[in-house]
Design a protein around this motif. Structure first.
Motif, PDB file in Angstrom:
ATOM      1  N   LEU A   1       0.859  -1.230  -0.080  1.00 32.32           N
ATOM      2  CA  LEU A   1       0.064   0.170   0.337  1.00 32.32           C
ATOM      3  C   LEU A   1       1.029   1.288   0.043  1.00 32.32           C
ATOM      4  O   LEU A   1       0.652   2.134  -0.778  1.00 32.32           O
ATOM      5  N   ILE A   2       2.029   1.124   1.044  1.00 31.88           N
ATOM      6  CA  ILE A   2       2.941   2.438   0.950  1.00 31.88           C
ATOM      7  C   ILE A   2       3.421   2.629  -0.437  1.00 31.88           C
ATOM      8  O   ILE A   2       3.540   3.795  -0.853  1.00 31.88           O
ATOM      9  N   ILE A   3       3.960   1.510  -1.035  1.00 29.15           N
ATOM     10  CA  ILE A   3       4.739   1.617  -2.316  1.00 29.15           C
ATOM     11  C   ILE A   3       3.765   2.207  -3.364  1.00 29.15           C
ATOM     12  O   ILE A   3       3.902   3.100  -4.168  1.00 29.15           O
ATOM     13  N   ALA A   4       2.412   1.548  -3.285  1.00 27.96           N
ATOM     14  CA  ALA A   4       1.414   2.345  -4.370  1.00 27.96           C
ATOM     15  C   ALA A   4       1.182   3.779  -4.118  1.00 27.96           C
ATOM     16  O   ALA A   4       1.114   4.256  -5.093  1.00 27.96           O
ATOM     17  N   TYR A   5       1.076   4.092  -2.901  1.00 25.31           N
ATOM     18  CA  TYR A   5       0.724   5.659  -2.617  1.00 25.31           C
ATOM     19  C   TYR A   5       1.855   6.222  -2.960  1.00 25.31           C
ATOM     20  O   TYR A   5       1.734   7.487  -3.909  1.00 25.31           O
ATOM     21  N   ASN A   6       3.066   5.788  -2.652  1.00 22.83           N
ATOM     22  CA  ASN A   6       4.303   6.703  -3.076  1.00 22.83           C
ATOM     23  C   ASN A   6       4.462   6.970  -4.366  1.00 22.83           C
ATOM     24  O   ASN A   6       4.701   7.848  -5.130  1.00 22.83           O
ATOM     25  N   ALA A   7       4.268   5.880  -5.429  1.00 25.13           N
ATOM     26  CA  ALA A   7       4.231   5.416  -6.670  1.00 25.13           C
ATOM     27  C   ALA A   7       3.344   6.357  -7.415  1.00 25.13           C
ATOM     28  O   ALA A   7       3.531   7.276  -8.421  1.00 25.13           O
ATOM     29  N   ALA A   8       2.295   6.870  -6.982  1.00 24.84           N
ATOM     30  CA  ALA A   8       1.027   7.613  -7.455  1.00 24.84           C
ATOM     31  C   ALA A   8       1.148   8.736  -7.105  1.00 24.84           C
ATOM     32  O   ALA A   8       0.734   9.997  -7.565  1.00 24.84           O
ATOM     33  N   GLY A   9       2.313   9.198  -6.022  1.00 27.88           N
ATOM     34  CA  GLY A   9       2.588  10.709  -5.425  1.00 27.88           C
ATOM     35  C   GLY A   9       1.358  10.872  -4.637  1.00 27.88           C
ATOM     36  O   GLY A   9       1.285  12.245  -4.385  1.00 27.88           O
TER      37      GLY A   9
END
Length: 72
Positions: free
Chosen positions: A52-60
């Motif tokens: 989840l954290i990786i996805a949030y970071n990737a999406a900005g």
């Protein structure tokens, strides 16, 4: 992995015959993963939180604020 303080809710589901794992601070699905044992639910929950954290970071997108409980 950064030591972020997010709630991880683990509860038994009779219907699914497994432990369901959810993260109340993250909007969307109520449950994100599961495990046949409590230990596997915890391990899968940690992995799901990292994803989840990786996805949030990737999406900005900014991460939600963790809910913090304080003892009296």
């Amino acid at each position: 992995m950064t030591k972020l303080k997010y709630q991880m809710v683990i509860q038994w589901s009779v219907e699914d015959n497994c432990f369901l794992v959810g993260f109340p601070d993250f909007p969307g699905q109520r449950f994100r993963t599961h495990g046949d044992t409590y230990q596997s639910a915890v391990a899968n929950g940690i992995e799901a939180l990292e994803s989840l954290i990786i996805a949030y970071n990737a999406a900005g997108d900014p991460l939600p604020e963790p809910t913090v409980c304080t003892a009296a």
